[in-house]
Structures are given as C-alpha cells and as structure tokens.
Scaffold this active site. Structure first.
Site, PDB file in Angstrom:
ATOM      1  N   HIS A  13       7.417   1.480 -11.420  1.00  0.00           N
ATOM      2  CA  HIS A  13       7.646   0.232 -12.154  1.00  0.00           C
ATOM      3  C   HIS A  13       8.118   0.600 -13.563  1.00  0.00           C
ATOM      4  O   HIS A  13       7.316   0.646 -14.493  1.00  0.00           O
ATOM      5  CB  HIS A  13       6.350  -0.579 -12.190  1.00  0.00           C
ATOM      6  CG  HIS A  13       6.497  -1.974 -12.712  1.00  0.00           C
ATOM      7  ND1 HIS A  13       5.782  -3.034 -12.205  1.00  0.00           N
ATOM      8  CD2 HIS A  13       7.271  -2.496 -13.683  1.00  0.00           C
ATOM      9  CE1 HIS A  13       6.113  -4.144 -12.864  1.00  0.00           C
ATOM     10  NE2 HIS A  13       7.009  -3.834 -13.778  1.00  0.00           N
ATOM     11  N   GLU A  47      10.013  -1.545  -8.724  1.00  0.00           N
ATOM     12  CA  GLU A  47       9.683  -2.910  -9.114  1.00  0.00           C
ATOM     13  C   GLU A  47       9.917  -3.105 -10.605  1.00  0.00           C
ATOM     14  O   GLU A  47       9.825  -2.153 -11.396  1.00  0.00           O
ATOM     15  CB  GLU A  47       8.243  -3.254  -8.728  1.00  0.00           C
ATOM     16  CG  GLU A  47       7.228  -2.288  -9.272  1.00  0.00           C
ATOM     17  CD  GLU A  47       5.808  -2.573  -8.811  1.00  0.00           C
ATOM     18  OE1 GLU A  47       5.614  -2.915  -7.648  1.00  0.00           O
ATOM     19  OE2 GLU A  47       4.895  -2.444  -9.644  1.00  0.00           O
ATOM     20  N   HIS A  56      -1.702  -5.448  -6.433  1.00  0.00           N
ATOM     21  CA  HIS A  56      -2.393  -5.639  -7.707  1.00  0.00           C
ATOM     22  C   HIS A  56      -3.896  -5.670  -7.533  1.00  0.00           C
ATOM     23  O   HIS A  56      -4.429  -6.546  -6.859  1.00  0.00           O
ATOM     24  CB  HIS A  56      -1.945  -6.887  -8.478  1.00  0.00           C
ATOM     25  CG  HIS A  56      -1.762  -6.569  -9.935  1.00  0.00           C
ATOM     26  ND1 HIS A  56      -2.827  -6.400 -10.777  1.00  0.00           N
ATOM     27  CD2 HIS A  56      -0.660  -6.296 -10.652  1.00  0.00           C
ATOM     28  CE1 HIS A  56      -2.357  -6.070 -11.975  1.00  0.00           C
ATOM     29  NE2 HIS A  56      -1.061  -5.968 -11.923  1.00  0.00           N
TER      30      HIS A  56
HETATM   31  N1  PXP Z   1       2.681  -4.803  -7.620  1.00  0.00           N
HETATM   32  C1  PXP Z   1       3.237  -5.060  -8.809  1.00  0.00           C
HETATM   33  C2  PXP Z   1       4.379  -6.018  -8.874  1.00  0.00           C
HETATM   34  C3  PXP Z   1       2.767  -4.449  -9.987  1.00  0.00           C
HETATM   35  O1  PXP Z   1       3.334  -4.715 -11.161  1.00  0.00           O
HETATM   36  C4  PXP Z   1       1.698  -3.538  -9.888  1.00  0.00           C
HETATM   37  C5  PXP Z   1       1.215  -2.842 -11.120  1.00  0.00           C
HETATM   38  O2  PXP Z   1       2.246  -2.133 -11.727  1.00  0.00           O
HETATM   39  C6  PXP Z   1       1.155  -3.284  -8.623  1.00  0.00           C
HETATM   40  C7  PXP Z   1       1.651  -3.942  -7.508  1.00  0.00           C
HETATM   41  C8  PXP Z   1       0.024  -2.332  -8.431  1.00  0.00           C
HETATM   42  O3  PXP Z   1      -1.106  -2.809  -9.064  1.00  0.00           O
HETATM   43  P1  PXP Z   1      -2.367  -1.858  -9.301  1.00  0.00           P
HETATM   44  O4  PXP Z   1      -1.916  -0.815 -10.291  1.00  0.00           O
HETATM   45  O5  PXP Z   1      -3.412  -2.752  -9.828  1.00  0.00           O
HETATM   46  O6  PXP Z   1      -2.687  -1.240  -7.975  1.00  0.00           O
END
Ligand code: PXP
Length: 245
Positions: free
Chosen positions: A44, A71, A191
């Site tokens: 990301h 992402e 997330h």
């Molecule tokens: N999906 C998206 C769109 C995110 O921005 C993130 C965090 O960068 C995640 C998934 C993964 O989240 P986590 O780091 O809490 O596992």
C-alpha cells in the site's frame, strides 16, 4: 476453494525505514512469505512513502510469483505506478494522504463516474480491480455499476466488535457479501483481521476469495518468534563463554 491469504508487507517496510538501511529486506521477506505458503503479497504505497516506497514496488515485481495486490488512493502518481507494474490486482482505497491507515470505504454513489473511469483504465491493462467498501448496501449496489471485479470489505468494525464478544457484528458483512455475490462481484476482505478473528470471519462469509492482512500478522510473527530468537542469542552468548573457559 479456500480463501487466499495475501500478506501486506507495509509493516516490514516501516521497520526498515525506522533505521535507514535495508534491514529487514522487504524483497527477501516477500520471497520467504511466498515460500511459506502465502498466496499473495499486498503493498500500500502512500504518497509520503512512510511505509512501502514506490521504488519497492519495482523491486518486488520480479520476485512475486503469487498474486501481487497493490492498494491505494488512485491519485495520478499511484495510477501511473500501477499501470507500469501491472500487478494481478489493484485495490482502490479512498484514504487521505495523512491517514494513519485506511479508515473508510468508498462512497460509490458520489464517486461513481471517477471510479468507472479509473477502473476501465486498469481493466484495459489486464489488471483485476477491487474497491474498498463499508457494509453499506446502496454503496455496494453502486459499486457493481463501476465495472469493478471485486469489493474488499473493510473489516475494522467487525474486528473491534468481535474482540468485545459481539459475534452479531458479522451480520452486515454476510448481508453485504450476499448482495455483492448476487451482483456478480467477487469478495475480498481486510483490516484488523488476525489469528483471533480470521477463522470466525471466513466461516461466515460465503465465497470469500481473499483476505489481506498486515498489522496483526506481523505483530503476531514478532511475538511468536521472540522465544526462538532469544534462545538463539543465548546459545551464541553461552558458546562464547564456553570457549573462554
Ligand atoms: N486492506 C486495506 C485497503 C488496507 O489499507 C489495509 C491496511 O493497509 C489492510 C487491508 C490491512 O489491514 P491490517 O494492516 O489491519 O491487516
């Protein structure tokens, strides 16, 4: 078919960036994570490059043999990067430049024409598209009209409620997943998913194609690895003492 695990390696880059230098090495980490069985790598990149840097995306591209998911917020710099790298999947996230982490899904009604346009560009280049979504049914209906292949359900609310013992928090996710499937959208999620909640979530969400997990997975790896590494240090130190005696 079981849900694919895509490991978000941003946190590994954060650790590296905190010291300068190249430890831990994110490219080697991606190679090893795939070797250990993960079916995808997620990055990301954010405009301030405080985690993954744009350069990392280019360095990672040749070593990703599984699914590469990039992402981010589709600002021009991001769109240009994704079109150059041509990952398996791009996940569009409406995160503000200064957000600590993604904290909301798209309003696909207000942003419908914008999303339709960028999604068409990615699809023309053979890149699968996914959009980050809250469990808002009208937004999911509008998501289907943007041409996106998948949605990624934003699971923060589920994760925090589940931790409090509220299993009913899964219900809006089931409803959203069913609607998305009826509209022909594939379902990803991410997330705050963790070893604590992942099994419950995956058991209840029909046709969950992929989860992307970063923060908890890296924190858990740290804790679960600590004992092993401390023992390795003690072993080395004890060997020095034995040699000196
Ligand atoms: N999906 C998206 C769109 C995110 O921005 C993130 C965090 O960068 C995640 C998934 C993964 O989240 P986590 O780091 O809490 O596992």
């Amino acid at each position: 078919m079981s849900t694919k695990l895509s490991v978000n390696i941003n946190k590994i880059a954060t650790l590296r960036n905190s010291r300068g230098g190249n430890t831990p090495n994110v490219v080697q980490a991606a190679i090893d994570i795939q070797e250990f069985g993960a079916q995808g790598i997620t990055i990301h990149p954010r405009p301030d490059e405080r985690h993954i840097k744009y350069r990392d995306a280019y360095d990672l591209q040749p070593v990703i043999t599984t699914e590469f998911n990039i992402e981010g917020n589709p600002i021009k710099k991001f769109v240009d990067l994704v079109l150059k790298i041509k990952p398996t999947q791009v996940t569009l996230v409406p995160d503000a430049v200064d957000a600590i982490t993604s904290n909301a899904g798209w309003d696909t009604i207000v942003n419908q024409s914008f999303l339709t346009e960028v999604i068409a560009e990615f699809k023309k280049n053979g890149i699968r598209t996914s959009i980050f979504m809250d469990t808002n049914l009208s937004f999911i209906e509008a998501a289907a009209k943007t041409g996106a292949d998948r949605i990624e359900l934003y699971t923060e609310e589920f994760a925090s409620q589940y931790e409090l013992g509220n299993e009913k928090a899964i219900e809006p996710y089931i409803e959203s997943a069913n609607l998305a499937a009826n509209l022909g959208l594939g379902i990803n999620a991410g997330h705050d998913l963790s070893l604590t909640n992942i099994q419950f979530f995956a058991q209840h969400i029909p046709n969950l194609l992929e989860v992307s997990i970063g923060h908890a997975l890296i924190a858990e790896s740290l804790y679960l690895g600590l004992q092993n590494v401390i023992n390795m240090y003690l072993y080395k130190l004890e060997n020095v003492q034995a040699a000196n005696e």
